[in-house]
Write an enzyme that holds these catalytic residues in place. Structure first.
Site, PDB file in Angstrom:
ATOM      1  CG  ASP A  13      -2.043   0.996   1.092  1.00 44.13           C
ATOM      2  OD1 ASP A  13      -2.397   1.353  -0.045  1.00 44.13           O
ATOM      3  OD2 ASP A  13      -2.569   1.444   2.138  1.00 44.13           O
ATOM      4  CG  HIS A  30      -0.483   2.006  -9.256  1.00 40.13           C
ATOM      5  ND1 HIS A  30      -0.643   1.694  -7.918  1.00 40.13           N
ATOM      6  CD2 HIS A  30      -1.579   2.722  -9.610  1.00 40.13           C
ATOM      7  CE1 HIS A  30      -1.798   2.206  -7.496  1.00 40.13           C
ATOM      8  NE2 HIS A  30      -2.372   2.842  -8.495  1.00 40.13           N
ATOM      9  CG  LEU A 124       9.693 -16.768  -4.167  1.00 38.80           C
ATOM     10  CD1 LEU A 124       9.620 -16.857  -2.640  1.00 38.80           C
ATOM     11  CD2 LEU A 124      10.200 -15.373  -4.576  1.00 38.80           C
TER      12      LEU A 124
HETATM   13  C1  IPE Z   1      -5.349  -2.696  -0.203  1.00 41.54           C
HETATM   14  O1  IPE Z   1      -5.048  -1.346  -0.307  1.00 41.54           O
HETATM   15  C2  IPE Z   1      -5.323  -3.344  -1.560  1.00 41.54           C
HETATM   16  C3  IPE Z   1      -4.019  -3.443  -2.204  1.00 41.54           C
HETATM   17  C4  IPE Z   1      -2.877  -3.094  -1.718  1.00 41.54           C
HETATM   18  C5  IPE Z   1      -4.054  -4.025  -3.523  1.00 41.54           C
HETATM   19  P1  IPE Z   1      -6.187  -0.228  -0.426  1.00 41.54           P
HETATM   20  O2  IPE Z   1      -5.487   1.048  -0.612  1.00 41.54           O
HETATM   21  O3  IPE Z   1      -7.172  -0.609  -1.471  1.00 41.54           O
HETATM   22  O4  IPE Z   1      -6.897  -0.313   1.000  1.00 41.54           O
HETATM   23  P2  IPE Z   1      -7.792   0.762   1.751  1.00 41.54           P
HETATM   24  O5  IPE Z   1      -8.841   1.205   0.789  1.00 41.54           O
HETATM   25  O6  IPE Z   1      -6.914   1.897   2.141  1.00 41.54           O
HETATM   26  O7  IPE Z   1      -8.320   0.045   2.939  1.00 41.54           O
HETATM   27  C1  IPE Z   2      -1.668   0.186  -3.333  1.00 41.38           C
HETATM   28  O1  IPE Z   2      -1.400   1.538  -3.361  1.00 41.38           O
HETATM   29  C2  IPE Z   2      -1.874  -0.393  -4.707  1.00 41.38           C
HETATM   30  C3  IPE Z   2      -3.263  -0.683  -5.056  1.00 41.38           C
HETATM   31  C4  IPE Z   2      -4.277  -0.631  -4.237  1.00 41.38           C
HETATM   32  C5  IPE Z   2      -3.523  -1.069  -6.419  1.00 41.38           C
HETATM   33  P1  IPE Z   2      -2.551   2.623  -3.347  1.00 41.38           P
HETATM   34  O2  IPE Z   2      -2.911   2.933  -4.759  1.00 41.38           O
HETATM   35  O3  IPE Z   2      -3.679   2.171  -2.503  1.00 41.38           O
HETATM   36  O4  IPE Z   2      -1.817   3.842  -2.701  1.00 41.38           O
HETATM   37  P2  IPE Z   2      -2.440   4.894  -1.677  1.00 41.38           P
HETATM   38  O5  IPE Z   2      -2.924   4.123  -0.493  1.00 41.38           O
HETATM   39  O6  IPE Z   2      -3.540   5.599  -2.398  1.00 41.38           O
HETATM   40  O7  IPE Z   2      -1.285   5.781  -1.352  1.00 41.38           O
HETATM   41 MG    MG Z   3      -4.094   2.434  -0.524  1.00 41.83          MG
END
Ligand code: IPE
Ligand code: IPE
Ligand code: MG
Length: 236
Positions: A13, A30, A124
């Site tokens: 995240d 990303h 892995l």
């Molecule tokens: C969880 O992150 C999903 C992934 C890392 C793919 P999110 O960014 O979607 O989670 P919330 O919305 O902050 O809980």
């Molecule tokens: C996690 O990073 C990746 C996905 C959920 C695809 P985020 O896109 O949720 O990044 P933040 O939380 O908005 O910074």
């Molecule tokens: Mg996020």
């Protein structure tokens, strides 16, 4: 307890915030997240971790702006085209975990091809949770058992779950400073150790991974027993 977890699972995240802080579009975050994952896979190979499971796209991430969703889908196709050969050469076996039937044909075919290309590897296992949700997994497992007329028990559910090919995660890491599970491995993390890191996923480097592993190594996993029992069991 071995200091190296056999199975590490990661909620990657913080990509969006990483990009926004640099005045870049979220998808640039990303893209940087993929670099971080490549580094993490290599570190796991070097440390003899056997299974790495990462959360790349959740059941709920479809609710993001359309351009981010399509950006993530094309990123996946591009990454597979570029990364599968090196992963194959390094002994990594890819598995995609989630409701894959709901993806476009192009994306799904790419995932299936990557699985086939790396199927002979065993150093892995890299599980990529894509269109995955812990609730989806429990429901699809129960549904499959019900359709087959089989009893629903912990053991049969375990068998029917999407990660039945690997042991439960020993260590679950969430980056990005949030203290929540966000529908990740709800069933499989019942006895996992958790590490929450403030680092955004693109900044989660090998030193941070080593810190998480070291923290794991200092924990006493009791699985419901007393500490005395665990210590006595270790001597046995
Ligand atoms: C969880 O992150 C999903 C992934 C890392 C793919 P999110 O960014 O979607 O989670 P919330 O919305 O902050 O809980
Ligand atoms: C996690 O990073 C990746 C996905 C959920 C695809 P985020 O896109 O949720 O990044 P933040 O939380 O908005 O910074
Ligand atoms: Mg996020």
């Amino acid at each position: 307890m071995s200091a190296i977890p056999r199975h590490i699972a990661i909620v990657m995240d913080g990509n969006g915030r990483w990009a926004t802080r640099r005045f870049l579009p979220r998808v640039a975050g990303h893209r940087q997240g993929v670099e971080s994952l490549r580094r993490c896979v290599q570190a796991c190979l070097d440390r003899d971790v056997r299974v790495l499971t990462v959360f790349a796209f959740s059941s709920e991430n479809w609710d993001r702006p359309q351009d981010e969703v399509s950006g993530l889908m094309s990123l996946m196709v591009g990454v597979l085209a570029k990364e599968v050969m090196p992963l194959k050469a390094n002994g990594v076996r890819l598995h995609f975990v989630g409701a894959l039937h709901a993806l476009s044909d192009k994306v799904r075919r790419g995932l299936e091809q990557a699985e086939r290309d790396t199927a002979d590897n065993s150093k892995l296992v890299l599980n990529i949770c894509f269109n995955y949700g812990g609730r989806w997994d429990i429901a699809q497992a129960a549904q499959r058992l019900a359709e087959a007329g089989q009893p629903i028990t912990e053991a049969s559910l375990n068998e029917a779950m999407a990660l039945s090919h690997v042991p439960d995660p020993d260590l679950v890491i969430r980056t990005g400073g949030e203290f929540r599970i966000s529908n990740f491995l709800l069933w499989q993390s019942a006895y996992s150790e958790f590490v929450f890191s403030d680092k955004l996923w693109p900044d989660f480097d090998t030193a941070a991974l080593d810190e998480a592993i070291a923290s794991y190594g200092r924990r006493e996993r009791r699985f419901g027993k007393t500490s005395d029992q665990v210590v006595a069991g270790r001597g046995a």
